[in-house]
Design a protein around this motif. Structure first.
Motif, mmCIF file in Angstrom:
data_model
loop_
_atom_site.group_PDB
_atom_site.id
_atom_site.type_symbol
_atom_site.label_atom_id
_atom_site.label_comp_id
_atom_site.label_asym_id
_atom_site.label_seq_id
_atom_site.Cartn_x
_atom_site.Cartn_y
_atom_site.Cartn_z
ATOM 1 N N HIS A 256 0.855 -1.182 0.000
ATOM 2 C CA HIS A 256 0.000 0.000 0.000
ATOM 3 C C HIS A 256 0.901 1.245 0.000
ATOM 4 O O HIS A 256 1.519 1.560 1.034
ATOM 5 C CB HIS A 256 -0.921 0.011 1.205
ATOM 6 C CG HIS A 256 -1.926 -1.106 1.191
ATOM 7 N ND1 HIS A 256 -1.665 -2.342 1.749
ATOM 8 C CD2 HIS A 256 -3.171 -1.182 0.641
ATOM 9 C CE1 HIS A 256 -2.721 -3.123 1.575
ATOM 10 N NE2 HIS A 256 -3.632 -2.457 0.901
ATOM 11 N N PRO A 257 1.014 1.944 -1.130
ATOM 12 C CA PRO A 257 1.960 3.061 -1.242
ATOM 13 C C PRO A 257 1.799 4.122 -0.162
ATOM 14 O O PRO A 257 2.792 4.633 0.365
ATOM 15 C CB PRO A 257 1.667 3.632 -2.639
ATOM 16 C CG PRO A 257 1.087 2.483 -3.395
ATOM 17 C CD PRO A 257 0.293 1.704 -2.400
ATOM 18 N N ASN B 17 13.300 -0.123 0.032
ATOM 19 C CA ASN B 17 11.883 -0.382 0.257
ATOM 20 C C ASN B 17 11.296 -1.059 -0.972
ATOM 21 O O ASN B 17 11.809 -0.920 -2.081
ATOM 22 C CB ASN B 17 11.127 0.906 0.617
ATOM 23 C CG ASN B 17 11.037 1.881 -0.531
ATOM 24 O OD1 ASN B 17 10.135 1.795 -1.381
ATOM 25 N ND2 ASN B 17 11.966 2.840 -0.574
ATOM 26 N N ALA B 18 10.215 -1.805 -0.753
ATOM 27 C CA ALA B 18 9.611 -2.589 -1.831
ATOM 28 C C ALA B 18 8.114 -2.666 -1.634
ATOM 29 O O ALA B 18 7.600 -2.427 -0.534
ATOM 30 C CB ALA B 18 10.213 -3.994 -1.856
ATOM 31 N N GLN B 19 7.415 -3.015 -2.737
ATOM 32 C CA GLN B 19 5.958 -3.166 -2.664
ATOM 33 C C GLN B 19 5.522 -4.599 -2.955
ATOM 34 O O GLN B 19 4.326 -4.859 -3.081
ATOM 35 C CB GLN B 19 5.283 -2.184 -3.629
ATOM 36 C CG GLN B 19 5.492 -0.729 -3.217
ATOM 37 C CD GLN B 19 4.679 0.238 -4.069
ATOM 38 O OE1 GLN B 19 3.567 -0.067 -4.496
ATOM 39 N NE2 GLN B 19 5.238 1.415 -4.317
ATOM 40 N N ASP B 20 6.479 -5.522 -3.047
ATOM 41 C CA ASP B 20 6.121 -6.938 -3.156
ATOM 42 C C ASP B 20 7.206 -7.775 -2.496
ATOM 43 O O ASP B 20 8.340 -7.314 -2.281
ATOM 44 C CB ASP B 20 5.895 -7.363 -4.609
ATOM 45 C CG ASP B 20 7.159 -7.346 -5.447
ATOM 46 O OD1 ASP B 20 8.035 -8.199 -5.205
ATOM 47 O OD2 ASP B 20 7.266 -6.480 -6.353
ATOM 48 N N GLY B 21 6.851 -9.011 -2.177
ATOM 49 C CA GLY B 21 7.768 -9.851 -1.434
ATOM 50 C C GLY B 21 9.001 -10.276 -2.211
ATOM 51 O O GLY B 21 10.081 -10.427 -1.632
ATOM 52 N N ARG C 76 0.700 -9.805 3.950
ATOM 53 C CA ARG C 76 0.090 -10.221 2.685
ATOM 54 C C ARG C 76 0.669 -9.450 1.512
ATOM 55 O O ARG C 76 -0.032 -8.742 0.800
ATOM 56 C CB ARG C 76 -1.431 -10.040 2.756
ATOM 57 C CG ARG C 76 -2.105 -10.873 3.839
ATOM 58 C CD ARG C 76 -1.832 -12.345 3.666
ATOM 59 N NE ARG C 76 -2.395 -13.154 4.737
ATOM 60 C CZ ARG C 76 -2.038 -14.415 4.960
ATOM 61 N NH1 ARG C 76 -1.123 -14.993 4.204
ATOM 62 N NH2 ARG C 76 -2.580 -15.088 5.960
ATOM 63 N N LEU C 77 1.952 -9.606 1.286
ATOM 64 C CA LEU C 77 2.596 -8.992 0.138
ATOM 65 C C LEU C 77 2.314 -9.805 -1.124
ATOM 66 O O LEU C 77 2.187 -11.025 -1.058
ATOM 67 C CB LEU C 77 4.116 -8.940 0.353
ATOM 68 C CG LEU C 77 4.635 -7.976 1.418
ATOM 69 C CD1 LEU C 77 6.112 -8.266 1.698
ATOM 70 C CD2 LEU C 77 4.454 -6.535 0.977
ATOM 71 N N PRO C 78 2.220 -9.139 -2.274
ATOM 72 C CA PRO C 78 2.106 -9.894 -3.533
ATOM 73 C C PRO C 78 3.427 -10.559 -3.884
ATOM 74 O O PRO C 78 4.469 -10.215 -3.331
ATOM 75 C CB PRO C 78 1.734 -8.808 -4.551
ATOM 76 C CG PRO C 78 2.202 -7.526 -3.954
ATOM 77 C CD PRO C 78 2.125 -7.685 -2.468
ATOM 78 N N VAL C 79 3.372 -11.505 -4.817
ATOM 79 C CA VAL C 79 4.511 -12.287 -5.300
ATOM 80 C C VAL C 79 4.972 -13.285 -4.234
ATOM 81 O O VAL C 79 4.971 -14.490 -4.451
ATOM 82 C CB VAL C 79 5.692 -11.414 -5.767
ATOM 83 C CG1 VAL C 79 6.819 -12.305 -6.323
ATOM 84 C CG2 VAL C 79 5.246 -10.407 -6.802
ATOM 85 N N MET C 80 5.411 -12.782 -3.085
ATOM 86 C CA MET C 80 5.746 -13.629 -1.934
ATOM 87 C C MET C 80 5.163 -12.984 -0.693
ATOM 88 O O MET C 80 5.273 -11.763 -0.522
ATOM 89 C CB MET C 80 7.263 -13.768 -1.750
ATOM 90 C CG MET C 80 7.997 -14.468 -2.862
ATOM 91 S SD MET C 80 9.799 -14.486 -2.558
ATOM 92 C CE MET C 80 9.899 -15.631 -1.161
ATOM 93 N N THR C 81 4.536 -13.776 0.164
ATOM 94 C CA THR C 81 4.022 -13.214 1.407
ATOM 95 C C THR C 81 5.174 -12.909 2.358
ATOM 96 O O THR C 81 6.309 -13.361 2.156
ATOM 97 C CB THR C 81 3.067 -14.195 2.108
ATOM 98 O OG1 THR C 81 3.823 -15.339 2.572
ATOM 99 C CG2 THR C 81 1.957 -14.659 1.173
ATOM 100 N N GLY C 82 4.862 -12.150 3.398
ATOM 101 C CA GLY C 82 5.884 -11.853 4.392
ATOM 102 C C GLY C 82 6.469 -13.109 5.012
ATOM 103 O O GLY C 82 7.680 -13.198 5.249
ATOM 104 N N VAL C 83 5.620 -14.115 5.265
ATOM 105 C CA VAL C 83 6.102 -15.366 5.856
ATOM 106 C C VAL C 83 6.963 -16.135 4.858
ATOM 107 O O VAL C 83 7.962 -16.758 5.240
ATOM 108 C CB VAL C 83 4.927 -16.229 6.359
ATOM 109 C CG1 VAL C 83 5.398 -17.628 6.745
ATOM 110 C CG2 VAL C 83 4.265 -15.556 7.559
#
Length: 214
Positions: A15-16, A37-41, A61-68
């Motif tokens: 979320h920008p 900084n990034a906007q996806d995993g 809940r990041l796109p591409v890869m989740t935080g976990v």
């Protein structure tokens, strides 16, 4: 005010506006410096591998890869970066999964800026920080789990789990077992439910810890 070397941080959120807010808050501290900084995993993991910050602050809940999933990769690659999840999601299973994966901190997005900064400092020094809401969710999940930590899987579920661990995709598993992809999805979801996880990497990690793949 700190006079030592600032703690290096990578921040990731899809979320920008929220990301900008966190970056702005951290820039006000002289004991922290955001090096990427990034906007996806996927991008977050690339930055962690390249920059090896002391702490990564990741949305769940990041796109591409989740935080976990990023956390699993960091642990798998034995990177020195410690990980704090900053999420609006406080479901007991989500918190439990993150803690089980070895997260160093779990904060809610309702946390104030000072609390976020102090948590990053504490984690960089080897501490573990859980927001009160995360602690409550974790306690609820632990209490709700059965004493036996090794869930019983059907023979077919064990086959599917082993193939997931071998890196096979859903269609590849279906072809190997000569069953439909919808059936594979059902077996996979059953495995996730029994292991208390929500994605492939966590399922494999949980199964390995419980010695279910030996």
């Amino acid at each position: 005010m700190s006079t030592g070397t600032p703690i290096t941080v990578v921040v990731a959120d899809d979320h920008p506006i929220f990301l900008d807010g966190v970056l702005g808050a951290l820039s006000q501290r002289d004991d922290l410096v955001v090096v990427g900084n990034a906007q996806d995993g996927g991008e977050a993991l690339r930055l962690v591998r390249e920059l090896q910050p002391q702490v990564a602050l990741l949305d769940l809940r990041l796109p591409v890869m989740t935080g976990v999933e990023v956390l699993h990769a960091i642990r798998r690659d034995d990177l020195p970066t410690r990980v704090v999840i900053l999420s609006g999601e406080l479901g007991s299973a989500a918190v439990y999964e993150a803690v089980q994966a070895g997260v160093d901190g779990y904060l809610t997005k309702e946390s104030d800026r000072r609390a976020i900064g102090e948590a990053l400092v504490a984690v960089s020094r080897g501490g573990t920080v859980l927001a009160p809401e995360a602690q409550a969710a974790l306690t609820q999940e632990v209490r709700g789990r059965v004493q036996d930590d090794a869930p019983v899987l059907s023979p077919r579920e064990r086959e599917v789990l082993r193939m997931i661990a071998d890196g096979l995709s859903g269609p590849e598993i279906a072809a190997e077992l000569q069953i439909g992809t919808a059936t594979v999805k059902t077996h996979t979801q059953n495995v996730y439910d029994k292991l208390g996880v929500s994605e492939r990497a966590a399922a494999v990690a949980a199964a390995m810890r419980r010695k279910m793949l030996e």
